[in-house]
Scaffold this active site. Sequence first.
Site, PDB file in Angstrom:
ATOM      1  CE1 TYR A 121      30.067  41.036  30.467  1.00 16.69           C
ATOM      2  CE2 TYR A 121      27.697  41.164  30.658  1.00 16.69           C
ATOM      3  CZ  TYR A 121      28.865  40.449  30.782  1.00 16.69           C
ATOM      4  OH  TYR A 121      28.819  39.147  31.208  1.00 16.69           O
ATOM      5  CE  LYS A 172      44.136  32.838  30.418  1.00 17.02           C
ATOM      6  NZ  LYS A 172      44.459  31.609  31.145  1.00 17.02           N
ATOM      7  CG  ASP A 205      43.246  30.023  33.835  1.00 13.48           C
ATOM      8  OD1 ASP A 205      43.541  31.116  34.365  1.00 13.48           O
ATOM      9  OD2 ASP A 205      44.053  29.388  33.137  1.00 13.48           O
ATOM     10  CG  ASP A 229      27.961  37.365  33.849  1.00 17.31           C
ATOM     11  OD1 ASP A 229      27.231  36.956  34.766  1.00 17.31           O
ATOM     12  OD2 ASP A 229      27.597  37.384  32.655  1.00 17.31           O
ATOM     13  CG  ASP A 233      26.103  32.722  37.429  1.00 22.46           C
ATOM     14  OD1 ASP A 233      25.694  33.671  38.136  1.00 22.46           O
ATOM     15  OD2 ASP A 233      25.507  32.331  36.414  1.00 22.46           O
TER      16      ASP A 233
END
Length: 326
Positions: A121, A172, A205, A229, A233
């Site tokens: 970002y 990750k 994941d 982010d 959600d």
Amino acid sequence: MSKIIGVIGGDGIGPEVLTEGLKVLDAAGVELDTVSYDLGGDRYLRDATVLTDAIVQEWRGLDALYLGAVGTPDVPPGVIERGLLLRMRFELDLYVNRRPFHAPDDSFDFEVIRENTEGSYAGEGGFLRKNTPAEIATQGSVNTRFGVERCIRYAFDLARSRPGRHLTLVHKTNVLTFAGDLWQRTFNEVATEYTDVATAYNHVDAACIYFVQDPKSYDVIVTDNLFGDILTDLGGAVSGGIGLAASANLNPDRTGPSMFEPVHGSAPDIVGTGKANPIAAILSAAMMAEFLGEASAASRIREACAEVKNHQGTTTEIGDAIAERV
Ligand code: ATP
């Protein structure tokens, strides 16, 4: 002493849900003076203003910001997100995004700490040969030791304050070997100062699977901006839906105001219908009250929200029911 709050109702259902949040804060006895800012997609369409230097300067003198939702379908993507929300995060150094998740049946209760000012970002990247068949677009991820460490430290402090005393790093590291390495090393080093907090690591994941299948295994999670982010959600979806999800964008060093907002967007499809659930905005107001030193009001608001969460009613009726209970 009364606190001064900047209120940005924004677009769509934003102003509707903030009205209920302010009503509940008042009922809980939190003394506030408010200053309203007309910003968001509608303002942009009217006079092309997204955010001005003068407004940012004014915000620096406030105790907190309370935001409804910004964005309208007629504004191109990115204009308000980068020009208002991201600029606010960078200028006010809101480096922690904190999102609590509580199961409707109380079976889990965890928090995600998302790094809020770096990663993908930070705006690093660009185009080469744009609009030609040989076009190249790059989008970098910025990870500084300073930025990663302060976020990880906040997460350890939070984990230490909770009964579970458990912190999971999500990344990750097996593929993003540079950024992941910095995150993992920093996490391991800071952990040596928090021997009373148990730690774990999940690839992002795998974390998506656990969020759905075993969310009770989490206490506090810390992760980078983009993973945070997406994960938050998912967290909202598994813990009662978008109408309940609260968030805080924090400057823990208190060198400026922090910003509190429901996770949901402006929901243009239900604006004016009374269908907007104000609980996410009210729980965000509770986070604001707590950050401003009103812990007792915050816990009364949270309890009242838990009592009414299954009530049917309009935006105003739900707000009234919560205000009566606090
Ligand atoms: P944005 O781009 O601003 O995020 P969006 O429409 O993509 O807008 P949301 O505004 O979050 O995303 O809305 C997604 C869906 O959830 C819509 O159908 C909306 O009506 C619903 N929704 C969002 N917030 C609420 C709420 N507080 N109460 C009830 N429904 C909501």
